[in-house]
Write an enzyme that holds these catalytic residues in place. Structure first.
Site, PDB file in Angstrom:
ATOM      1  N   SER A 262       0.941  -1.194  -0.026  1.00  0.00           N
ATOM      2  CA  SER A 262       0.105  -0.164  -0.122  1.00  0.00           C
ATOM      3  C   SER A 262       0.841   1.405   0.096  1.00  0.00           C
ATOM      4  O   SER A 262       1.537   1.735  -1.044  1.00  0.00           O
ATOM      5  CB  SER A 262      -0.958  -0.009   1.214  1.00  0.00           C
TER       6      SER A 262
ATOM      7  N   HIS B 186      -4.502  -2.014  -3.773  1.00  0.00           N
ATOM      8  CA  HIS B 186      -5.878  -2.627  -3.319  1.00  0.00           C
ATOM      9  C   HIS B 186      -6.893  -2.583  -4.561  1.00  0.00           C
ATOM     10  O   HIS B 186      -7.964  -2.004  -4.290  1.00  0.00           O
ATOM     11  CB  HIS B 186      -6.247  -1.915  -2.116  1.00  0.00           C
TER      12      HIS B 186
END
Length: 245
Positions: free
Chosen positions: A135, A171
């Site tokens: 991330s 994501h």
């Protein structure tokens, strides 16, 4: 450091760690084994950076526990309330793998630049230290991507280190905001063309070239997003290599 004399980055879309079905604590997924194997070391030195989480002590403690049964030498670098090592640059250059947590990528970059860690990490990368993270820890190596650093509504962000001259999507299959905003940001020129990764998928770069995507999720994929010449973008699916979970 990588014995191959190459500069590696593994940018992970999500799924670096999983709950252990037997014990209930977190354990590293096959993506982290892949990153560690890139070093060629029997007992690699792994540094954890939780800057994006404000150097959260609970996260760091969980990570030490996660690697309890792995043949790795784990340490960490923090900047709150001051750096926990005398010479952060020297410390980073001594590592084999540096793992960067998720969290606020905007705050992470501000603090790295304040403490000179961006320059030290770039030097470590050029020296063959494997850089990885999930991330925020994937976005930071690129020019930028989309982030929730400023609130729950995602915003384009282009203040990354730029070791990789692309945008990055993370994501990608779990947050419905991610794909359309990345497409829009690339189409408008706010972000450069780039790559994206689903949960459980990592983007492996050697130097600045994407050499392959790897996954611990059989249905996971990576993507290349390019401008199509007519004001939009085209998204090309990249089939990743399946790793042991």
């Amino acid at each position: 450091m990588s014995r191959l004399g190459q500069s590696h980055i593994l940018a992970i879309g999500g799924g670096s760690f999983r709950p252990s079905p037997r014990y209930g604590f977190l354990e590293p997924s096959g993506l982290l084994r892949y990153a560690l194997d890139l070093t060629g070391e029997d007992r690699p030195r792994l540094s954890l950076l939780a800057t994006a989480l404000g150097d959260d002590a609970n996260w760091l403690l969980k990570m030490y526990g996660a690697f309890r049964d792995w043949d790795v030498e784990v340490s960490h670098l923090t900047v709150f309330p001051m750096p926990n090592v005398d010479d952060p640059r020297e410390y980073l250059l001594e590592q084999d793998v540096i793992y960067v947590s998720g969290g606020s990528v905007a705050n992470l970059m501000a603090l790295w630049r304040l403490h000179g860690l961006d320059e030290a990490l770039a030097e470590a990368w050029r020296a063959g230290v494997v850089l990885t993270g999930q991330s925020a820890g994937a976005l930071c190596w690129h020019v930028g991507g989309n982030t929730d650093s400023f609130g729950p509504r995602l915003r384009p962000w282009a203040e990354g280190m730029g070791l990789l001259p692309y945008s990055c999507g993370v994501h990608y299959n779990s947050d419905p905001q991610r794909r359309p905003l990345l497409h829009e940001s690339i189409a408008s020129g706010e972000l450069p063309e780039g790559y994206a990764a689903d949960e459980g998928v990592g983007l492996h770069y050697v130097g600045t070239e994407l050499v392959q995507a790897v996954t611990v999720e059989p249905e996971g994929a990576a993507y290349k997003i390019e401008r199509d010449g007519s004001g939009g973008v085209k998204e090309l699916r990249i089939e990743p290599r399946l790793l042991a979970s």
